[in-house]
Design a protein around this motif. Structure first.
Motif, PDB file in Angstrom:
ATOM      1  N   VAL A   1       6.918  26.991  18.758  1.00 43.89           N
ATOM      2  CA  VAL A   1       5.560  27.062  18.220  1.00 43.89           C
ATOM      3  C   VAL A   1       4.640  26.050  18.907  1.00 43.89           C
ATOM      4  CG1 VAL A   1       4.165  26.645  16.149  1.00 43.89           C
ATOM      5  CG2 VAL A   1       6.241  28.050  16.004  1.00 43.89           C
ATOM      6  N   PRO A   2       5.069  24.787  19.087  1.00 47.62           N
ATOM      7  CA  PRO A   2       4.186  23.845  19.804  1.00 47.62           C
ATOM      8  C   PRO A   2       3.824  24.303  21.214  1.00 47.62           C
ATOM      9  CG  PRO A   2       5.895  22.651  18.633  1.00 47.62           C
ATOM     10  CD  PRO A   2       6.256  24.099  18.546  1.00 47.62           C
ATOM     11  N   THR A   3       4.718  25.055  21.863  1.00 46.84           N
ATOM     12  CA  THR A   3       4.417  25.551  23.206  1.00 46.84           C
ATOM     13  C   THR A   3       3.263  26.544  23.167  1.00 46.84           C
ATOM     14  OG1 THR A   3       6.687  25.220  23.975  1.00 46.84           O
ATOM     15  CG2 THR A   3       5.346  26.794  25.186  1.00 46.84           C
ATOM     16  N   VAL A   4       3.232  27.389  22.145  1.00 44.59           N
ATOM     17  CA  VAL A   4       2.126  28.338  21.999  1.00 44.59           C
ATOM     18  C   VAL A   4       0.811  27.582  21.829  1.00 44.59           C
ATOM     19  CG1 VAL A   4       1.149  30.207  20.623  1.00 44.59           C
ATOM     20  CG2 VAL A   4       3.626  30.105  21.020  1.00 44.59           C
ATOM     21  N   TYR A   5       0.821  26.567  20.952  1.00 40.51           N
ATOM     22  CA  TYR A   5      -0.405  25.798  20.728  1.00 40.51           C
ATOM     23  C   TYR A   5      -0.824  25.050  21.991  1.00 40.51           C
ATOM     24  CZ  TYR A   5      -0.375  26.668  15.692  1.00 40.51           C
ATOM     25  OH  TYR A   5      -0.428  27.263  14.455  1.00 40.51           O
ATOM     26  N   ALA A   6       0.146  24.526  22.721  1.00 42.90           N
ATOM     27  CA  ALA A   6      -0.175  23.787  23.941  1.00 42.90           C
ATOM     28  C   ALA A   6      -0.764  24.713  25.007  1.00 42.90           C
ATOM     29  CB  ALA A   6       1.085  23.101  24.486  1.00 42.90           C
ATOM     30  N   ALA A   7      -0.303  25.944  25.042  1.00 41.49           N
ATOM     31  CA  ALA A   7      -0.754  26.889  26.069  1.00 41.49           C
ATOM     32  C   ALA A   7      -2.129  27.466  25.767  1.00 41.49           C
ATOM     33  CB  ALA A   7       0.261  28.018  26.220  1.00 41.49           C
ATOM     34  N   TYR A   8      -2.398  27.778  24.488  1.00 42.03           N
ATOM     35  CA  TYR A   8      -3.626  28.515  24.159  1.00 42.03           C
ATOM     36  C   TYR A   8      -4.441  27.914  23.015  1.00 42.03           C
ATOM     37  CZ  TYR A   8      -1.979  32.247  27.201  1.00 42.03           C
ATOM     38  OH  TYR A   8      -1.573  32.975  28.301  1.00 42.03           O
ATOM     39  N   GLY A   9      -3.938  26.908  22.352  1.00 40.12           N
ATOM     40  CA  GLY A   9      -4.675  26.304  21.258  1.00 40.12           C
ATOM     41  C   GLY A   9      -4.369  26.962  19.930  1.00 40.12           C
ATOM     42  N   ASN A  10      -4.683  28.247  19.786  1.00 40.07           N
ATOM     43  CA  ASN A  10      -4.422  28.991  18.561  1.00 40.07           C
ATOM     44  C   ASN A  10      -4.501  30.484  18.866  1.00 40.07           C
ATOM     45  OD1 ASN A  10      -7.175  29.494  18.791  1.00 40.07           O
ATOM     46  ND2 ASN A  10      -7.738  27.949  17.274  1.00 40.07           N
ATOM     47  N   LYS A  11      -4.406  31.303  17.819  1.00 44.09           N
ATOM     48  CA  LYS A  11      -4.446  32.747  18.056  1.00 44.09           C
ATOM     49  C   LYS A  11      -5.781  33.191  18.646  1.00 44.09           C
ATOM     50  CE  LYS A  11      -3.423  34.806  14.187  1.00 44.09           C
ATOM     51  NZ  LYS A  11      -3.129  35.944  13.280  1.00 44.09           N
TER      52      LYS A  11
ATOM     53  N   THR B   1       4.273  24.022  37.822  1.00 42.28           N
ATOM     54  CA  THR B   1       3.076  24.855  37.675  1.00 42.28           C
ATOM     55  C   THR B   1       3.446  26.317  37.504  1.00 42.28           C
ATOM     56  OG1 THR B   1       1.744  23.332  39.007  1.00 42.28           O
ATOM     57  CG2 THR B   1       0.940  25.589  38.794  1.00 42.28           C
ATOM     58  N   ALA B   2       4.385  26.783  38.331  1.00 44.05           N
ATOM     59  CA  ALA B   2       4.817  28.179  38.249  1.00 44.05           C
ATOM     60  C   ALA B   2       5.470  28.462  36.899  1.00 44.05           C
ATOM     61  CB  ALA B   2       5.787  28.490  39.385  1.00 44.05           C
ATOM     62  N   GLN B   3       6.279  27.524  36.422  1.00 37.94           N
ATOM     63  CA  GLN B   3       6.941  27.711  35.134  1.00 37.94           C
ATOM     64  C   GLN B   3       5.929  27.756  33.997  1.00 37.94           C
ATOM     65  OE1 GLN B   3       9.650  24.396  35.287  1.00 37.94           O
ATOM     66  NE2 GLN B   3      11.320  25.617  36.181  1.00 37.94           N
ATOM     67  N   ALA B   4       4.907  26.894  34.078  1.00 38.82           N
ATOM     68  CA  ALA B   4       3.867  26.876  33.039  1.00 38.82           C
ATOM     69  C   ALA B   4       3.080  28.181  33.039  1.00 38.82           C
ATOM     70  CB  ALA B   4       2.934  25.688  33.255  1.00 38.82           C
ATOM     71  N   GLN B   5       2.770  28.685  34.238  1.00 36.99           N
ATOM     72  CA  GLN B   5       2.039  29.953  34.326  1.00 36.99           C
ATOM     73  C   GLN B   5       2.876  31.099  33.783  1.00 36.99           C
ATOM     74  OE1 GLN B   5       1.070  30.038  38.498  1.00 36.99           O
ATOM     75  NE2 GLN B   5      -0.912  29.034  38.199  1.00 36.99           N
ATOM     76  N   GLU B   6       4.149  31.093  34.084  1.00 41.52           N
ATOM     77  CA  GLU B   6       5.024  32.152  33.595  1.00 41.52           C
ATOM     78  C   GLU B   6       5.157  32.089  32.072  1.00 41.52           C
ATOM     79  OE1 GLU B   6       7.022  35.522  33.487  1.00 41.52           O
ATOM     80  OE2 GLU B   6       6.100  34.691  35.286  1.00 41.52           O
ATOM     81  N   THR B   7       5.222  30.868  31.543  1.00 39.42           N
ATOM     82  CA  THR B   7       5.296  30.715  30.090  1.00 39.42           C
ATOM     83  C   THR B   7       4.044  31.260  29.427  1.00 39.42           C
ATOM     84  OG1 THR B   7       6.740  28.772  30.234  1.00 39.42           O
ATOM     85  CG2 THR B   7       5.458  29.035  28.205  1.00 39.42           C
ATOM     86  N   ARG B   8       2.872  30.937  29.992  1.00 38.26           N
ATOM     87  CA  ARG B   8       1.621  31.466  29.450  1.00 38.26           C
ATOM     88  C   ARG B   8       1.604  32.997  29.518  1.00 38.26           C
ATOM     89  NH1 ARG B   8      -3.018  28.473  28.848  1.00 38.26           N
ATOM     90  NH2 ARG B   8      -4.273  30.204  29.655  1.00 38.26           N
ATOM     91  N   ALA B   9       2.099  33.532  30.624  1.00 41.01           N
ATOM     92  CA  ALA B   9       2.140  34.987  30.767  1.00 41.01           C
ATOM     93  C   ALA B   9       3.095  35.610  29.756  1.00 41.01           C
ATOM     94  CB  ALA B   9       2.550  35.360  32.192  1.00 41.01           C
ATOM     95  N   ASP B  10       4.254  34.974  29.533  1.00 42.21           N
ATOM     96  CA  ASP B  10       5.216  35.474  28.542  1.00 42.21           C
ATOM     97  C   ASP B  10       4.585  35.499  27.147  1.00 42.21           C
ATOM     98  OD1 ASP B  10       7.187  35.814  30.445  1.00 42.21           O
ATOM     99  OD2 ASP B  10       8.200  33.912  29.999  1.00 42.21           O
ATOM    100  N   ILE B  11       3.866  34.437  26.813  1.00 41.48           N
ATOM    101  CA  ILE B  11       3.217  34.366  25.503  1.00 41.48           C
ATOM    102  C   ILE B  11       2.149  35.446  25.385  1.00 41.48           C
ATOM    103  CG2 ILE B  11       1.781  32.931  23.990  1.00 41.48           C
ATOM    104  CD1 ILE B  11       3.209  30.483  25.268  1.00 41.48           C
ATOM    105  N   ALA B  12       1.364  35.621  26.440  1.00 34.54           N
ATOM    106  CA  ALA B  12       0.298  36.631  26.414  1.00 34.54           C
ATOM    107  C   ALA B  12       0.886  38.035  26.263  1.00 34.54           C
ATOM    108  CB  ALA B  12      -0.549  36.536  27.678  1.00 34.54           C
TER     109      ALA B  12
ATOM    110  N   ARG C   1       6.494  17.433  45.839  1.00 35.22           N
ATOM    111  CA  ARG C   1       5.504  18.501  45.888  1.00 35.22           C
ATOM    112  C   ARG C   1       6.100  19.811  45.365  1.00 35.22           C
ATOM    113  NH1 ARG C   1       4.007  16.121  50.837  1.00 35.22           N
ATOM    114  NH2 ARG C   1       5.251  17.636  51.993  1.00 35.22           N
ATOM    115  N   TYR C   2       7.323  20.109  45.783  1.00 36.32           N
ATOM    116  CA  TYR C   2       7.946  21.340  45.329  1.00 36.32           C
ATOM    117  C   TYR C   2       8.223  21.287  43.828  1.00 36.32           C
ATOM    118  CZ  TYR C   2       8.591  22.726  50.193  1.00 36.32           C
ATOM    119  OH  TYR C   2       8.384  23.087  51.493  1.00 36.32           O
ATOM    120  N   ASP C   3       8.592  20.121  43.325  1.00 32.15           N
ATOM    121  CA  ASP C   3       8.810  19.985  41.882  1.00 32.15           C
ATOM    122  C   ASP C   3       7.526  20.271  41.120  1.00 32.15           C
ATOM    123  OD1 ASP C   3      11.444  19.386  42.204  1.00 32.15           O
ATOM    124  OD2 ASP C   3      11.211  17.211  41.997  1.00 32.15           O
ATOM    125  N   SER C   4       6.406  19.781  41.631  1.00 28.88           N
ATOM    126  CA  SER C   4       5.122  20.023  40.989  1.00 28.88           C
ATOM    127  C   SER C   4       4.779  21.506  41.009  1.00 28.88           C
ATOM    128  CB  SER C   4       4.023  19.221  41.684  1.00 28.88           C
ATOM    129  OG  SER C   4       2.761  19.513  41.131  1.00 28.88           O
TER     130      SER C   4
END
Length: 208
Positions: A55-65, A16-27, A9-12
C-alpha cells in the motif's frame, strides 16, 4: 576501482527502470479494477494487492486514487496521438471536410483505446470534485480545439444558420463516448464503421 562509476550509473538506471515498471504495474492494475468493479468500490489496498506491491508503494507512486486516475487520463490523451491529429489538421491541402475526418479519427482512437478511462473518470467525478473538474476540463479542451478549427474556416463554409458555437455543440452531440459505446457494444458496429459515419454525418450537419 575504475569500474565503480559505471556500475553506479547502471544501478541508477536499473532503479529508474524498476520504479517505472512498478508505476506501470499499478496503473494497469488500477485500470482493470476500476473498470471491473467501479472506481468508488476499489480501495488502495485492492490496487496494491492486484499490482503485487505494498500500500505505501501505491501512495509513493501516485499519491492517492485521484492522482492515479489523473495519470490514467494523461495516458489516455497520449494513446490517441494528438500529434497525429495536429499534423493532419495543418496539412496545407486539408479542406474542412478533411479536417472533420481527422477529428473523427482522433475521437475514434481515443474512445477505442481509452474509452474505459473516460467513463471511469466521469463515474468517479460523481463523488470526487477533483475528478469531476478533470472530466469537465477534458471536455472543455476538446471544445476549444473545435472552436479553433471551425473559426479558421472561411465565411460560408459552415451550413447556413450555424455559427461556430452551434457547430461545436452539434459535434459534441455526435462524437462522444456514449454514442460510441452504444454503437459498438449494443449495435455491433466496428470502430472503423463509427469513424466513417461520424465523418459523413459531421460533413452533412456542419458544411454547406
Amino acid at each position: 576501482m575504475g569500474t565503480e562509476p559505471g556500475r553506479r550509473r547502471y544501478d541508477s538506471l536499473r532503479r529508474t527502470a524498476q520504479a517505472q515498471e512498478t508505476r506501470a504495474d499499478i496503473a494497469r492494475a488500477a485500470r482493470r479494477l476500476f473498470v471491473s468493479q467501479g472506481w468508488a468500490a476499489t480501495t488502495v489496498r485492492d490496487l496494491a494487492r492486484e499490482a503485487g506491491v505494498s500500500v505505501p508503494t501505491v501512495y509513493a507512486a501516485y499519491g492517492n486514487k485521484a492522482g492515479l486516475t489523473r495519470a490514467l487520463a494523461d495516458a489516455a490523451d497520449l494513446s490517441a496521438d494528438v500529434s497525429q491529429l495536429l499534423a493532419e489538421l495543418e496539412v496545407p491541402e486539408a479542406d474542412p471536410a478533411a479536417q472533420l475526418t481527422a477529428m473523427a479519427a482522433y475521437d475514434r482512437r481515443l474512445f477505442e483505446r481509452a474509452g474505459d478511462i473516460i467513463s471511469l473518470i466521469r463515474e468517479a467525478g460523481r463523488t470526487e470534485p477533483e475528478l469531476a473538474a478533470l472530466y469537465r476540463d477534458g471536455r472543455a479542451r476538446a471544445d476549444d480545439t473545435r472552436v479553433q478549427v471551425f473559426s479558421s474556416w472561411p465565411a460560408g463554409v459552415l451550413r447556413e444558420g450555424l455559427d461556430v458555437r452551434a457547430a461545436v455543440d452539434i459535434y459534441a452531440a455526435l462524437c462522444n463516448i456514449d454514442v460510441y459505446t452504444v454503437l459498438i457494444a449494443e449495435r455491433g458496429w466496428s470502430p472503423g464503421h463509427v469513424e466513417q459515419w461520424w465523418s459523413e454525418a459531421l460533413a452533412r450537419e456542419l458544411l454547406n
